[in-house]
Every structure is written in C-alpha cells, then in structure tokens.
Design a protein around this motif. Structure first.
Motif, short mmCIF file in Angstrom:
data_model
loop_
_atom_site.label_atom_id
_atom_site.label_comp_id
_atom_site.label_asym_id
_atom_site.label_seq_id
_atom_site.Cartn_x
_atom_site.Cartn_y
_atom_site.Cartn_z
N GLU A 1 0.85 -1.19 0.00
CA GLU A 1 0.00 0.00 0.00
C GLU A 1 0.89 1.24 0.00
N LEU A 2 0.57 2.19 -0.85
CA LEU A 2 1.27 3.46 -0.80
C LEU A 2 0.66 4.34 0.28
N PRO A 3 1.47 5.02 1.06
CA PRO A 3 0.91 5.90 2.10
C PRO A 3 -0.05 6.92 1.50
N GLY A 4 -1.25 7.01 2.10
CA GLY A 4 -2.23 7.98 1.66
C GLY A 4 -3.06 7.57 0.46
N GLN A 5 -2.87 6.34 -0.03
CA GLN A 5 -3.64 5.95 -1.20
C GLN A 5 -5.11 5.78 -0.82
N PRO A 6 -6.02 6.09 -1.74
CA PRO A 6 -7.45 6.01 -1.41
C PRO A 6 -7.91 4.58 -1.19
N ALA A 7 -8.95 4.45 -0.40
CA ALA A 7 -9.54 3.13 -0.17
C ALA A 7 -10.10 2.58 -1.48
N GLY A 8 -10.10 1.27 -1.58
CA GLY A 8 -10.68 0.63 -2.76
C GLY A 8 -9.72 0.48 -3.92
N THR A 9 -8.42 0.69 -3.70
CA THR A 9 -7.45 0.48 -4.77
C THR A 9 -7.49 -0.97 -5.22
N ASP A 10 -7.71 -1.19 -6.51
CA ASP A 10 -8.07 -2.52 -7.01
C ASP A 10 -7.08 -3.05 -8.05
N PHE A 11 -5.81 -2.71 -7.91
CA PHE A 11 -4.81 -3.24 -8.83
C PHE A 11 -3.52 -3.47 -8.06
N ASP A 12 -2.65 -4.31 -8.59
CA ASP A 12 -1.39 -4.60 -7.95
C ASP A 12 -0.32 -3.61 -8.39
N GLN A 13 0.56 -3.26 -7.45
CA GLN A 13 1.66 -2.34 -7.70
C GLN A 13 2.97 -2.99 -7.29
N TYR A 14 4.01 -2.68 -8.01
CA TYR A 14 5.34 -3.19 -7.70
C TYR A 14 6.36 -2.07 -7.90
N PHE B 1 15.63 2.08 -11.06
CA PHE B 1 14.42 1.96 -10.25
C PHE B 1 13.18 1.99 -11.14
N TYR B 2 12.18 1.20 -10.77
CA TYR B 2 10.94 1.17 -11.54
C TYR B 2 9.73 1.20 -10.62
N TYR B 3 8.60 1.61 -11.18
CA TYR B 3 7.30 1.49 -10.55
C TYR B 3 6.37 0.89 -11.58
N PHE B 4 5.63 -0.13 -11.21
CA PHE B 4 4.79 -0.86 -12.15
C PHE B 4 3.36 -0.92 -11.62
N ALA B 5 2.42 -0.42 -12.42
CA ALA B 5 1.00 -0.43 -12.05
C ALA B 5 0.24 -1.33 -13.02
N GLU B 6 -0.25 -2.44 -12.51
CA GLU B 6 -1.03 -3.34 -13.36
C GLU B 6 -2.44 -2.78 -13.56
N VAL C 1 3.17 -1.34 -21.24
CA VAL C 1 3.70 -0.10 -21.80
C VAL C 1 4.82 0.41 -20.91
N LEU C 2 5.99 0.62 -21.49
CA LEU C 2 7.09 1.27 -20.79
C LEU C 2 6.97 2.77 -21.00
N TRP C 3 6.95 3.53 -19.89
CA TRP C 3 6.88 4.99 -19.98
C TRP C 3 8.22 5.59 -19.58
N VAL D 1 -6.11 0.73 -19.34
CA VAL D 1 -6.12 -0.02 -20.60
C VAL D 1 -4.81 -0.76 -20.86
N ALA D 2 -3.82 -0.59 -19.99
CA ALA D 2 -2.53 -1.26 -20.16
C ALA D 2 -1.86 -1.42 -18.81
N ASN D 3 -0.95 -2.36 -18.73
CA ASN D 3 -0.08 -2.48 -17.56
C ASN D 3 1.11 -1.56 -17.80
N VAL D 4 1.33 -0.58 -16.91
CA VAL D 4 2.26 0.50 -17.21
C VAL D 4 3.49 0.42 -16.30
N LEU D 5 4.65 0.43 -16.94
CA LEU D 5 5.94 0.31 -16.28
C LEU D 5 6.69 1.64 -16.41
N PHE D 6 6.96 2.29 -15.28
CA PHE D 6 7.66 3.57 -15.26
C PHE D 6 9.12 3.31 -14.87
#
Length: 482
Positions: free
Chosen positions: A74-87, A102-107, A118-120, A160-165
């Motif tokens: 869980e990210l600090p302060g994230q809203p309730a009901g977050t419905d996707f996995d983060q890495y 370093f990367y952040y990935f939001a499915e 998608v790599l951003w 619409v995509a799994n996004v990799l930052f």
C-alpha cells in the motif's frame, strides 16, 4: 559500504538538482546549451548508431523471489478501494559498477492478464518517470496538496494497459550507481542500460514475456525511445536472447532534431504573441540552426531577446499560471494545479513513502542537472533512426499537446516534413465527448495526433483526451472523427 557511497554521491549532487515547474527552469535547454557549445563536427544518429556490429551479451541476474519482494502492499495515503497490484524496486544492470535502475509498475485493474505492457519514459535528460509520468501525468494516483494523501486518477493509462515507469539513467530519481563516473552518461549507454533493465525485468515478471509491448514518453524521450527501440529490434534477431514483443512507440512533444527544435519554438512564440515581429525577424535574418552552422553573435542576441520576452510565462503550457501564492485565485485553463510538482517532491521524500516503494533513503529530485549538463553523446538528430523504425513494421505515433512552447506543435510538424512520408489519411479533427479533442494526420508508416489544450506534459493537462488518444494508439486505430 556500497550503500554509504551511493548516498554520498546522491547528496553531493543536490546543489545541481531541480524539478520541472520551477519558474524559468528548463532542463532540456540547460543540456542543449552544453551540447551546442561542444559541437564542432556535424553528427547525427544513423540507423545503426546505438547498435554494436557484434552482439554483446546482456547481464542477466538471478530474479527468483524478487517479484514478490517488490510488491507494494500500500502506498501511504492511497485512497480506499485500490483494485490493482503495484510493484517497485531496483533492477541491477551492471553488477561490477553497482548500477541499478528503479521502476514502478501499475497493473491494470481489469484484464491485467491480457492487456499489453507499456514502458513509460520521461526525458530531461535527467528527469524522473516516477515523479513526472507516474505521479503527475498518467499514473493511477495524483498527489494532493497536503503532500501526504493521494487521489485516484480516473484517466490513468493503466485502465487499458499495464504500465511500467522507469527512472533512467542512473542518477535520476531513485536510480543509482556505486561508481560515480556512471553519472556522466549519454544516449548510447542509456539505451543499453534500459535494454538490460527490460531483459532482467522480464525474467522477474516472466508472465509478461510474450505480452504485446509498447514504449511511450515525452520530451527528451524523443531520443531515448527511438534508440532503445532500435536496440530491441536488433537484439530480437539474436535467437538465444529474450525477444521483446514490441508493437509500437508513441513520442510526445518530442525533441528529435535540433534544427527544428529551434525554428519551431521561435515560430511558435511569434504565432502565439509571445515575441514581437522585430525579434522574430531578427532570428529569421540572423540565425542558421542547421547542422554544423555557426551561431553568430547577432543570432544569440535575438534568441536572448526572445527568452526575455517570454519572461515569466510557463512555456511548458503557455496559458497556465505559474506556481505561486496566487495560484488558487488564477486557476489553470485545464484545471491542473501548477504547484503539483512541489507536492510530489515532498511526498516522494517522505521516509515512509520511500520504504513502501522499496527505495533507498535518498533525497529524491525530479530532475538531476548534473546528469543533463554532463551528458556525453547527444546526436543532432535522430530522424534517421525514426525513419528506420517506420520501415520496420512497428506502429510509430507522434503526438503533440498544442499549448506547449518548449517542443511545440510547429517543431513536430517540421520534424515530420523532414521525414518526407506521404499522407494516407488527410488532416481531420478527432472528437472526444462531443468536442474536438485535437487533430490527426495519417501518414505512410506514421500517425500524427495533436491533443487540444494540452501542454508539454499532455496527460497532466488533458487527462481524458490523453487517455482517448492512448487507447486509439494501442488499438492501432486513428482517433474517432465523431
């Protein structure tokens, strides 16, 4: 010992770091001034500029268990009901130097098992894809004004995509090296490290190895993306190497050619009432921005006059207010808070946030000027590489927010003119929610899209239109005309 050295290097660079949004701060121009002063021999990126004549094996480290370790509970302060996995976490690209990106990935909340990846990449050079792309533009959350809580971005691209930052190169954001000389880098090394990152990341997330893969980004990513794409396509030909299922690229307000960057910017200033007729005529009469040309004192004078005339306009979005104590009483036309960068900076420097992201405890900055100013190789143009990619069979899109003065729509049009590709679908307005979302031209092997009312950071200012454009890009369809 290595961690201590890494922290020393990061903190020693703090006097040379800053972030987008500061009044008058322009990391691209800072880097370009240095590069232009160094150029004595014309140089551009040829079709094989980033590719070795013979294949050099990429370091692939053990990845067992690292995916689970990277999962963000869980990210600090994230809203309730977050419905996707983060890495998020680090991928080592050079163990001998201790260099890790370093990367952040939001499915995706829905269809993550089938949606593309998608790599951003943000640009700079030297600016963060976490602070820019993920937190300010297209990521799943926006940082609130309290710098401690997050709001859900309903127009996030992970719908619409799994996004990799990716924070690239080393020295940007949370990415680091234990070898201080690695902070002096350039285009070629950045492409190699980004490729090494992808190969290792796909070993860590093997379920994505065969997934459709796209790359998108903005600004100096106009260099990053074509050269990384070229390297991927070349290395895909090596049968014993990981094959990345690359389908397309999207370049936003992209710096790809130095001549058009100058001519397009000053023409945009003039047509948008930022500079006078006299200053514009002075630039036209005295400046030759072509490759290898000498920049005269008269040209420098009129360029200086143009920047003085621009004055306190935030030229990444020319109609937006600056971040100031008066910002609340002068709202942005797009509704975007111009002080967002300040909120992000404070949030990403909160120890509990860094712990949740599995980041090393450092002073995070959105842009690292040391990296940009000490950039080694910056070709005058990457248009030959883009031409090569257009002929490769992948989808190539160029998009432009039309209120950006840094790499404006005029520059992008001049870039496309240099590509000399014929029109297949003539210019037309595309529609979003019964309004014009922008304009489209379909060229042979190239699509050009504008996003109306958007500045340099397109998804920040027009998130709905940006998501609509991006969805069309993934579907391989031109944006709708009704």
């Amino acid at each position: 010992m290595k961690i201590a050295f890494h922290l020393f290097v990061h903190f020693s660079l703090l006097v040379l770091v800053s972030c987008y949004g500061g009044n008058g701060y322009d990391p691209l121009e800072n880097a370009l001034k240095i590069q232009r002063s160094r150029r004595t021999i014309p140089k551009h990126a040829s079709k094989d500029a980033t590719v070795e004549n013979s294949y050099i094996p990429v370091y692939v480290g053990p990845q067992d268990g690292l995916k689970d370790a990277d999962k963000v509970s869980e990210l600090p302060g994230q809203p309730a009901g977050t419905d996707f996995d983060q890495y998020s976490g680090y991928v080592t690209v050079d163990p001998s130097h201790g260099r890790a990106l370093f990367y952040y990935f939001a499915e995706s909340p829905i269809n993550s098992s089938t949606n593309p990846i998608v790599l951003w990449l943000n640009g700079g050079p030297g600016c963060s894809s976490i602070g820019g792309g993920a937190m300010m533009e297209l990521g799943p959350f926006r940082v609130n004004a309290d710098s401690t809580t997050l709001s859900r971005n309903k127009y996030a691209w992970n719908n619409v995509a799994n996004v990799l930052f990716l924070e690239s190169p080393a020295g940007v954001g949370y990415s680091y090296s234990n070898t201080s000389s690695d902070y002096t880098t350039g285009d070629a090394q950045t492409a190699k490290d980004s490729y090494a990152f992808l190969v290792n990341w796909l070993e860590r997330f093997p379920e994505y190895k065969t997934r459709d893969f796209y790359i998108a980004g903005e600004s100096y990513a106009g260099h990053y993306i074509p050269q990384l794409t070229q390297l991927i396509l070349q290395n895909n030909k090596i049968t014993n190497q990981t094959v990345i299922n690359l389908k397309g690229i999207a370049l936003g307000n992209a710096y790809v050619d130095d001549e058009t960057s100058n001519t397009g910017m000053y023409d945009y200033f003039w047509t948008h009432a930022i500079i006078s007729d006299e200053i514009h005529e002075g630039i036209i009469s005295n400046c030759n921005f072509s490759e290898g040309a000498n920049i005269t004192g008269e040209c420098n004078y009129y360029q200086s006059e143009a920047l003085t005339a621009k004055s306190s306009i935030y030229f990444y979005d020319i109609y937006a207010p600056l971040c100031s104590t008066f910002s609340n009483s002068t709202p942005s036309i797009s509704g975007f808070d111009p002080c967002t960068g300040n909120y992000i900076h404070k949030y990403l420097n909160t120890p509990v946030v860094q712990q949740s992201l599995h980041a090393k405890p450092v002073q995070w900055e959105n842009c690292n000027d040391f990296v940009g100013i000490h950039w080694k190789d910056m070709p005058f143009t990457v248009l030959p590489v883009i031409q090569d990619l257009m002929a490769s069979g992948i989808s190539v899109w160029i998009y432009s927010g039309d209120t950006d003065g840094r790499v404006p729509v005029t520059t992008t049009r001049y870039d496309i003119n240099k590509l000399q590709t014929p029109v297949k679908t003539p210019w037309y307005p595309w529609m979003y929610q019964d309004e014009v979302g922008g304009y489209v031209v379909g060229y042979q092997n190239l699509t050009f899209v504008t996003i109306r009312g958007a500045g340099h950071f397109v998804p920040s200012y027009q998130p709905g239109r940006a998501l609509a454009f991006f969805t069309s890009f993934l579907e391989g369809k031109l944006p709708p005309d009704q």
